[in-house]
Design an enzyme around this catalytic site. Structure first.
Site, short mmCIF file in Angstrom:
data_model
loop_
_atom_site.label_atom_id
_atom_site.label_comp_id
_atom_site.label_asym_id
_atom_site.label_seq_id
_atom_site.Cartn_x
_atom_site.Cartn_y
_atom_site.Cartn_z
N HIS A 117 0.84 -1.20 0.00
CA HIS A 117 0.00 0.00 0.00
C HIS A 117 0.87 1.25 0.00
O HIS A 117 2.05 1.18 0.31
CB HIS A 117 -0.95 0.03 1.21
CG HIS A 117 -0.27 0.08 2.55
ND1 HIS A 117 0.02 -1.05 3.28
CD2 HIS A 117 0.16 1.11 3.30
CE1 HIS A 117 0.60 -0.71 4.42
NE2 HIS A 117 0.71 0.61 4.47
N HIS B 33 3.86 7.21 3.84
CA HIS B 33 4.83 6.11 3.68
C HIS B 33 4.40 5.17 2.56
O HIS B 33 3.29 5.26 2.04
CB HIS B 33 5.04 5.33 4.99
CG HIS B 33 3.87 4.53 5.48
ND1 HIS B 33 2.98 5.00 6.42
CD2 HIS B 33 3.45 3.28 5.17
CE1 HIS B 33 2.07 4.08 6.68
NE2 HIS B 33 2.33 3.01 5.92
N GLU C 212 7.88 1.14 4.92
CA GLU C 212 7.42 0.06 5.78
C GLU C 212 7.66 -1.26 5.05
O GLU C 212 7.45 -1.36 3.83
CB GLU C 212 5.91 0.23 6.06
CG GLU C 212 5.33 -0.86 6.97
CD GLU C 212 3.83 -0.68 7.25
OE1 GLU C 212 3.18 0.13 6.55
OE2 GLU C 212 3.32 -1.36 8.15
#
Lengths: 134, 134
Positions: free
Chosen positions: B7, B79, B130
């Site tokens: 994502h 992010h 991430e």
């Protein structure tokens, strides 16, 4: 209306260093650099299984990426690109809803040879949005 | 090493307004909001055919998103999350290459119930990365 995430774009001050980072440190599959003088950028694509990361380095005078790097010298996330089936229909729907299309509102030919438009980041939570007709 | 783009996350000051924007203006398929008190966020996912956009609103005191919004009041790209097969192997490889893992370096359980780590944005061209083990 929006379809696939075509790519996310990351502005970088040193494309060779960023390419090495994505290839060697993150283990990504990176393309050769492509110069796109009409867009004022040199581009490397990181090919992921489901989408791409586009690394952007300024090219020439007046590059839009140079201005971004003035504010963000180490680079940063620059835009996201969503695919649409019909860019004119998408533009007209967005304009009706009050979203601002950058430039003269007419699609330009983007890095993949397809028509693209950019939407004002102030209308999308501080995120520069590119639409690409596929 | 990096696999799919799981994502991209966009911090927003008003999740209901951002959800309406992605649903009504961009025509995206949006989830119900999920509160994640242990992460200090309320999340809505925009489900695209190949990946997701995660809209993040601060929840409670000390939310990491609140700090981000102090600097970026209208929101912005927060992010990117890449999938990895083995988060410990990924962490060790990244550490050997000099990349800094945030926090104590131990994976935490993320929004999808899977182990995640965050990497220092200064080591990735101003981009908070991430990693999620899938």
């Amino acid at each position: 209306m929006i379809g696939r995430l075509n790519h996310i774009a990351i502005a970088v001050p040193d494309l060779a260093a960023a390419t090495a980072l994505y290839r060697d440190t993150l283990g990504g599959d990176v393309s050769e650099p492509q110069t796109l003088p009409e867009h004022g950028v040199t581009v490397v694509f990181v090919n992921l299984p489901n989408t791409k990361v586009e690394l952007l380095e300024p090219l020439g005078e007046g590059s839009p990426i140079a201005k971004y790097l003035d504010s963000n010298p180490s680079g940063g996330m620059h835009h996201v690109c969503y695919e649409v089936d019909d860019i004119i229909a998408a533009r007209d729907r967005l304009s009706e809803q009050g979203a601002r299309v950058l430039g003269d509102g007419e699609p330009k030919i983007g890095a993949h040879g397809k028509p693209v438009l950019f939407l004002h980041p102030k209308d999308f939570n501080g995120t520069l949005v590119e639409l690409e007709q596929v």
